[in-house]
Design an enzyme around this catalytic site. Structure first.
Site, PDB file in Angstrom:
ATOM      1  N   CYS A  28      -8.266  -5.912 -18.064  1.00 28.39           N
ATOM      2  CA  CYS A  28      -6.854  -6.940 -17.097  1.00 28.39           C
ATOM      3  C   CYS A  28      -6.643  -8.439 -17.812  1.00 28.39           C
ATOM      4  O   CYS A  28      -5.456  -8.772 -18.833  1.00 28.39           O
ATOM      5  CB  CYS A  28      -7.506  -7.340 -15.912  1.00 28.39           C
ATOM      6  N   HIS A  79      -8.439  -1.786 -13.505  1.00 28.87           N
ATOM      7  CA  HIS A  79     -10.006  -2.398 -13.289  1.00 28.87           C
ATOM      8  C   HIS A  79     -11.599  -1.350 -12.860  1.00 28.87           C
ATOM      9  O   HIS A  79     -11.148  -0.674 -12.261  1.00 28.87           O
ATOM     10  CB  HIS A  79     -10.408  -2.947 -11.953  1.00 28.87           C
ATOM     11  N   GLU A  91     -14.084  -1.325 -12.762  1.00 33.83           N
ATOM     12  CA  GLU A  91     -15.091  -1.621 -12.439  1.00 33.83           C
ATOM     13  C   GLU A  91     -15.107  -1.406 -10.564  1.00 33.83           C
ATOM     14  O   GLU A  91     -15.777  -1.942  -9.812  1.00 33.83           O
ATOM     15  CB  GLU A  91     -15.761  -3.215 -12.093  1.00 33.83           C
TER      16      GLU A  91
HETATM   17  N1  LIG Z   1      -6.809  -9.178 -12.451  1.00 32.88           N
HETATM   18  C1  LIG Z   1      -6.811  -9.749 -13.740  1.00 32.88           C
HETATM   19  O1  LIG Z   1      -6.769 -10.263 -14.911  1.00 32.88           O
HETATM   20  C2  LIG Z   1      -4.967 -10.332 -13.933  1.00 32.88           C
HETATM   21  C3  LIG Z   1      -3.980 -10.558 -14.890  1.00 32.88           C
HETATM   22  C4  LIG Z   1      -3.509 -11.364 -14.538  1.00 32.88           C
HETATM   23  N2  LIG Z   1      -3.159 -13.166 -13.824  1.00 32.88           N
HETATM   24  C5  LIG Z   1      -2.113 -10.682 -14.044  1.00 32.88           C
HETATM   25  O2  LIG Z   1      -1.604 -11.318 -12.525  1.00 32.88           O
HETATM   26  O3  LIG Z   1      -1.388 -10.197 -15.333  1.00 32.88           O
END
Ligand SMILES: NC(=O)CC[C@H](N)C(=O)O
Length: 427
Positions: free
Chosen positions: A315, A399, A401
């Site tokens: 992410c 994600h 996970e």
């Molecule tokens: N879950 C995250 O790592 C989000 C990454 C970043 N803050 C976004 O909103 O895209």
């Protein structure tokens, strides 16, 4: 950490402090059919048998949403995003990636399973507040140890319910994520709250520094056997991983541990040189809150480590890798926040149902030659994963996970193990 008069920590943007005039008590002038006792008849004050709307969510577009409060009280600013997950509100509440954001749950019934202390994804709740349609009036779950309302109150997190979450979601889908101010302080006028919502923005703010750990630590938690899976083919060899905590979710660490990794978690500002001195077999760049363009120091760290050891970005980590490789990130209209997004894995053509939580993305057209897009979100065609084989780089925008969501992409951890294994063997 700055606190306002009501003890609500201004987690999102401490420099944005509101003037702290404790609210004046407000006389409720009520007109209702209930019989009024003599004294209340005199003062016009009546105890209503039900909770009245005592909170306002004022959005930057000028709309005002009256609601009932639960959890902490006070005044808080943040970006409003909607999450379509049907389960996992506790993992969402403790995902540091939501710092600076109000999370609106489109699933209307929230709180029915209470909370437990196994499902937390970090040491505290970092989000600005929780917006739900219907707050469960009771809990029913064998793991429940506390109600959602008490849990949020103890963590200084504001919540509202009995608000038209569907209408707000449609507005966010139409106009994009909006900045909002949530307040239980009756002394603040609608105009004041509207001005606040138009005086703050989440773009360009480093929210990672407010959620990262203060010092390196070893991850020692064991995954309880009843929750473990996919660890049967576990490699006999143990791989040492340094995990950069940009707001890391604990289930990333649990899954790496389940695959036999020994993990040292380091703060977001940990120097690349110190990491390389620790001679890890691999480095993981974690998820995290805010604008990936607001943390150039983190991009520089990623650049210094690139090519020295295998790396895995998740992410925010994926976005930092995209920038470190020469690409650009951009802000999406309302992002992806949910647990049912289909992603095509271009390496094996499988479609994985994924857990998503991001408002920014990597622009694939900005990536240099040699960087491969490995996953695509089938809802909108956005880049959901990339690789740079010559530098032993892999990353996912979503994600693997889960926590919450499906585990279709848990195999990504196995791929990271294989990447470290092959690199070690080739050395
Ligand atoms: N879950 C995250 O790592 C989000 C990454 C970043 N803050 C976004 O909103 O895209």
């Amino acid at each position: 950490m700055a606190l306002n008069a009501m003890g609500v920590s201004l987690r999102t943007n401490p420099s944005f402090c509101f003037s702290q005039n404790p609210p004046k008590p407000t006389l409720l002038t009520v007109r209702c059919s209930l019989p009024l006792s003599s004294d209340s008849a005199a003062t016009g004050l009546a105890e209503r048998p039900w909770k009245v709307a005592d909170a306002r969510l004022v959005l930057e577009d000028g709309s005002i949403w009256r609601a009932k409060s639960f959890g902490a009280s006070g005044t808080q600013v943040g970006e409003v995003v909607f999450n379509t997950s049907l389960t996992g509100y506790q993992e969402i509440l403790t995902d540091p990636s939501y710092a600076g954001q109000f999370v609106l749950m489109t699933n209307p019934h929230i709180g029915n399973t209470g909370v437990n202390f196994d499902d937390e994804e970090s040491r505290q709740c970092f989000l600005a507040g929780l917006v739900v349609r219907s707050l469960s009036i009771t809990t029913s779950n064998w793991r429940c140890v506390e109600t959602l309302s008490d849990y949020l109150a103890k963590r200084n997190i504001m919540g509202i319910y009995d608000v038209d979450t569907r209408a707000i979601t449609r507005r966010l889908r139409q106009d994009g994520s909006l900045i909002g101010v949530l307040s239980t302080e009756q002394s603040r006028s609608d105009e004041e709250l509207l001005t606040m919502s138009r005086s703050w923005d989440i773009v360009g703010i480093d929210l990672i520094s407010g959620v990262t750990c203060n010092a390196p630590y070893e991850w020692v938690d064991e995954t309880k056997s009843e929750w473990d899976f996919n660890s049967d083919g576990r490699d006999q060899e143990t791989y040492r991983v340094i995990a950069y905590d940009f707001g890391i979710k604990h289930n990333i660490l649990r899954r790496l541990a389940s695959y036999g990794c020994k993990i040292t978690v380091v703060p977001s500002s940990w120097p690349a040189g110190e990491t390389l001195k620790m001679k890890p077999d691999g480095v993981l760049f974690s998820n995290g809150p805010g604008d990936p363009s607001a943390v150039p120091y983190a991009v520089e760290t990623v650049k210094e480590i690139l090519g020295k050891v295998p790396v895995f970005g998740i992410c925010m980590g994926h976005q930092l890798l995209g920038q470190a490789l020469g690409g650009k990130t951009f802000k999406m209209k309302f992002g992806h926040h949910g647990g049912n997004h289909p992603v095509r894995n271009l390496c094996n053509d499988r479609v994985e149902i994924s857990a998503q939580n991001h408002n920014y993305a990597v622009d694939p057209a900005s990536l240099p030659d040699g960087v491969e897009v490995t996953h695509v979100n089938l809802n909108d065609g956005s880049c959901a994963g990339l690789a740079y084989p010559t530098l032993n780089v892999m990353s996912l925008q979503y994600h693997p996970e889960a926590s919450p969501g499906p585990h279709d992409s848990d195999c990504a951890f196995r791929e990271f193990i294989e990447l470290m294994k092959s690199t070690k063997q080739a050395a």
